[in-house]
Design a protein around this motif. Structure first.
Motif, PDB file in Angstrom:
ATOM      1  N   SER A  79       1.574  12.847   9.141  1.00 13.05           N
ATOM      2  CA  SER A  79       2.938  13.087   9.628  1.00 13.05           C
ATOM      3  C   SER A  79       3.945  12.206   8.895  1.00 13.05           C
ATOM      4  O   SER A  79       5.031  12.647   8.537  1.00 13.05           O
ATOM      5  CB  SER A  79       2.989  12.812  11.130  1.00 13.05           C
ATOM      6  N   PHE A  80       3.579  10.957   8.658  1.00 16.81           N
ATOM      7  CA  PHE A  80       4.438  10.011   7.936  1.00 16.81           C
ATOM      8  C   PHE A  80       4.762  10.543   6.546  1.00 16.81           C
ATOM      9  O   PHE A  80       5.920  10.561   6.130  1.00 16.81           O
ATOM     10  CB  PHE A  80       3.721   8.659   7.851  1.00 16.81           C
ATOM     11  N   ARG A  81       3.747  11.002   5.836  1.00 17.04           N
ATOM     12  CA  ARG A  81       3.950  11.500   4.468  1.00 17.04           C
ATOM     13  C   ARG A  81       4.798  12.756   4.442  1.00 17.04           C
ATOM     14  O   ARG A  81       5.584  12.965   3.516  1.00 17.04           O
ATOM     15  CB  ARG A  81       2.602  11.762   3.809  1.00 17.04           C
ATOM     16  N   LYS A  82       4.639  13.618   5.433  1.00 17.56           N
ATOM     17  CA  LYS A  82       5.419  14.867   5.481  1.00 17.56           C
ATOM     18  C   LYS A  82       6.912  14.612   5.670  1.00 17.56           C
ATOM     19  O   LYS A  82       7.719  15.477   5.379  1.00 17.56           O
ATOM     20  CB  LYS A  82       4.906  15.763   6.608  1.00 17.56           C
TER      21      LYS A  82
ATOM     22  N   LEU B 190       5.382  12.476  -0.668  1.00 23.20           N
ATOM     23  CA  LEU B 190       5.056  11.308  -1.505  1.00 23.20           C
ATOM     24  C   LEU B 190       3.906  11.606  -2.465  1.00 23.20           C
ATOM     25  O   LEU B 190       3.077  10.751  -2.764  1.00 23.20           O
ATOM     26  CB  LEU B 190       4.711  10.094  -0.631  1.00 23.20           C
ATOM     27  N   LYS B 191       3.879  12.838  -2.951  1.00 22.20           N
ATOM     28  CA  LYS B 191       2.765  13.319  -3.762  1.00 22.20           C
ATOM     29  C   LYS B 191       2.478  12.452  -4.990  1.00 22.20           C
ATOM     30  O   LYS B 191       1.340  12.125  -5.270  1.00 22.20           O
ATOM     31  CB  LYS B 191       3.039  14.765  -4.192  1.00 22.20           C
TER      32      LYS B 191
ATOM     33  N   VAL C  97      -3.605   4.852   0.757  1.00 23.77           N
ATOM     34  CA  VAL C  97      -3.428   5.548   2.031  1.00 23.77           C
ATOM     35  C   VAL C  97      -4.612   6.453   2.352  1.00 23.77           C
ATOM     36  O   VAL C  97      -5.008   6.573   3.509  1.00 23.77           O
ATOM     37  CB  VAL C  97      -2.088   6.316   2.056  1.00 23.77           C
ATOM     38  N   ASP C  98      -5.213   7.065   1.357  1.00 27.10           N
ATOM     39  CA  ASP C  98      -6.318   7.984   1.611  1.00 27.10           C
ATOM     40  C   ASP C  98      -7.611   7.263   1.998  1.00 27.10           C
ATOM     41  O   ASP C  98      -8.539   7.888   2.509  1.00 27.10           O
ATOM     42  CB  ASP C  98      -6.565   8.884   0.393  1.00 27.10           C
ATOM     43  N   ASP C  99      -7.682   5.963   1.770  1.00 27.00           N
ATOM     44  CA  ASP C  99      -8.873   5.186   2.119  1.00 27.00           C
ATOM     45  C   ASP C  99      -8.683   4.351   3.383  1.00 27.00           C
ATOM     46  O   ASP C  99      -9.585   3.642   3.811  1.00 27.00           O
ATOM     47  CB  ASP C  99      -9.262   4.245   0.971  1.00 27.00           C
ATOM     48  N   PHE C 100      -7.497   4.420   3.976  1.00 24.85           N
ATOM     49  CA  PHE C 100      -7.160   3.583   5.123  1.00 24.85           C
ATOM     50  C   PHE C 100      -7.795   4.143   6.394  1.00 24.85           C
ATOM     51  O   PHE C 100      -7.699   5.323   6.670  1.00 24.85           O
ATOM     52  CB  PHE C 100      -5.642   3.520   5.280  1.00 24.85           C
ATOM     53  N   GLY C 101      -8.473   3.290   7.159  1.00 23.11           N
ATOM     54  CA  GLY C 101      -9.121   3.729   8.393  1.00 23.11           C
ATOM     55  C   GLY C 101      -8.849   2.785   9.543  1.00 23.11           C
ATOM     56  O   GLY C 101      -8.317   1.691   9.364  1.00 23.11           O
TER      57      GLY C 101
END
Length: 84
Positions: free
Chosen positions: A35-38, A44-45, A61-65
């Motif tokens: 939602s943040f990125r949208k 933020l591509k 961001v894609d590795d954040f858990g």
């Protein structure tokens, strides 16, 4: 979440706690980050987006858990201050 992937350490109990935190928190964090990125142009591509982990380090961001966010606070603030 496989505990050996989330937290590769020998002791089973701490690893189990970490895996439980990751399993509980990561789906909500993933939804929030999506939602943040949208909210930004093109999601933020082409922008490098890192988030601060509990230990003050940064992760893509894609590795954040969830297990990386659960203790965010003072350590992250100190690292952030030191790098600015």
């Amino acid at each position: 979440s496989m505990s050996s992937v989330v937290m590769p350490m020998v002791k089973v109990v701490p690893r189990g706690h970490t895996a439980c935190a990751a399993a509980y928190l990561t789906p909500n964090i993933t939804t929030y980050l999506s939602s943040f990125r949208k909210g930004f142009d093109e999601g933020l591509k082409d922008i490098k987006l890192d988030f601060m982990k509990s230990d003050g380090g940064l992760t893509p961001v894609d590795d954040f858990g969830g297990h990386q966010a659960i203790l965010s606070g003072p350590a992250g603030g100190v690292i952030g201050y030191a790098k600015t």
